[in-house]
Design an enzyme around this catalytic site. Sequence first.
Site, PDB file in Angstrom:
ATOM      1  N   ASP A  93      27.048  77.507  33.757  1.00 37.79           N
ATOM      2  CA  ASP A  93      25.115  77.756  34.202  1.00 37.79           C
ATOM      3  C   ASP A  93      24.250  77.311  33.294  1.00 37.79           C
ATOM      4  O   ASP A  93      23.218  76.846  33.299  1.00 37.79           O
ATOM      5  CB  ASP A  93      25.291  79.334  35.011  1.00 37.79           C
ATOM      6  N   HIS A 105      32.206  79.845  34.003  1.00 38.67           N
ATOM      7  CA  HIS A 105      31.365  79.248  35.123  1.00 38.67           C
ATOM      8  C   HIS A 105      29.854  79.869  34.329  1.00 38.67           C
ATOM      9  O   HIS A 105      28.738  79.206  34.371  1.00 38.67           O
ATOM     10  CB  HIS A 105      31.478  80.139  36.424  1.00 38.67           C
ATOM     11  N   HIS A 149      20.669  82.519  35.284  1.00 37.22           N
ATOM     12  CA  HIS A 149      19.356  81.754  35.359  1.00 37.22           C
ATOM     13  C   HIS A 149      17.803  82.447  34.991  1.00 37.22           C
ATOM     14  O   HIS A 149      17.194  81.674  33.826  1.00 37.22           O
ATOM     15  CB  HIS A 149      19.233  81.302  36.641  1.00 37.22           C
ATOM     16  N   HIS A 200      23.990  73.092  37.878  1.00 36.29           N
ATOM     17  CA  HIS A 200      25.896  71.959  38.439  1.00 36.29           C
ATOM     18  C   HIS A 200      25.765  70.845  37.930  1.00 36.29           C
ATOM     19  O   HIS A 200      26.515  70.239  36.568  1.00 36.29           O
ATOM     20  CB  HIS A 200      26.387  72.588  38.879  1.00 36.29           C
TER      21      HIS A 200
END
Length: 306
Positions: A239, A235, A262, A78
Amino acid sequence: MQTTIRNSVTFTGVGLHSGERARMTISPASANYGIWFRRTDIDRGDSMVPARWDAVSDSRLCTLVSNGPDASVSTIEHVMAALAGCGIHNALVEIDGPEVPILDGSSAPFVAGILAKGLRELDAPVRAFRILETVEVSEGEAVARLEPSDIFEIDFRIEFTDAAIGRQEKRLVMANGTFVHELADSRTFCRQADVAAMRANGLALGGTYDNAVVVEGDKVLSPSGLRHADEAVRHKMLDALGDLALAGLPILGRYTGIRAGHALTNKLLRALFARPSAYEIVECGEAMRDRLPGAGLGRTGMAAVA
């Protein structure tokens, strides 16, 4: 030209997964410094950790970077997205704990702090990775791809069985203030069914309804509700920007994520840099700089995160 933050800014809060309190300060750095973390609570060994793709050592539910046995910092995505989205190329991020504070679960508090302090131009040109060949990685139904484009774009698609999220997709050109105005305030999210499992594994210990969007079926359990109808996919794009910022330079190309997370985005960067023919480093003139996140963004961007 490259930039750094004009003056230091400090954030305090708890880590989403560790639940530990931390104080984090973003400070100015010189040209070509890049982004580095420093663990101020470590007295022995190497306290410096690079914000770089090859320093990622864990990426299950967040992105963790380490320098080997001495120091690590987790849940960096973030703040990395905020730095990239504001066009910050160089900064030292000092932190007195193992995990970046989650704050409200988005990048908005970081963006607001950075823009309140302002940016300072440095006497060095911006360089970027221009994608020349398509690079793609996949795991099951999840796909992450980088392909040539004259601008930086993010195209993301997700699908969850919970009707509160369901199927969402969004595509944005990430030039200028797009990140600040479209993505920065979108919060991390999870399913209520996953909370107990995460906590049993020592994760989400700092999670609350105030710093995450929690859903169950067609219900949003977080009292504040949604900030956007498609907050979940926004979101995921946030990311992705934070994880792509670990390339070390801005990217000129189109990123596509289909159910990616991720780990897959980091795997994509490793695949990219394993193929030198797939990219080149270019020096950005003014016209090219305008195609990058954060170019020309000033205090006027504060309205988007106030």
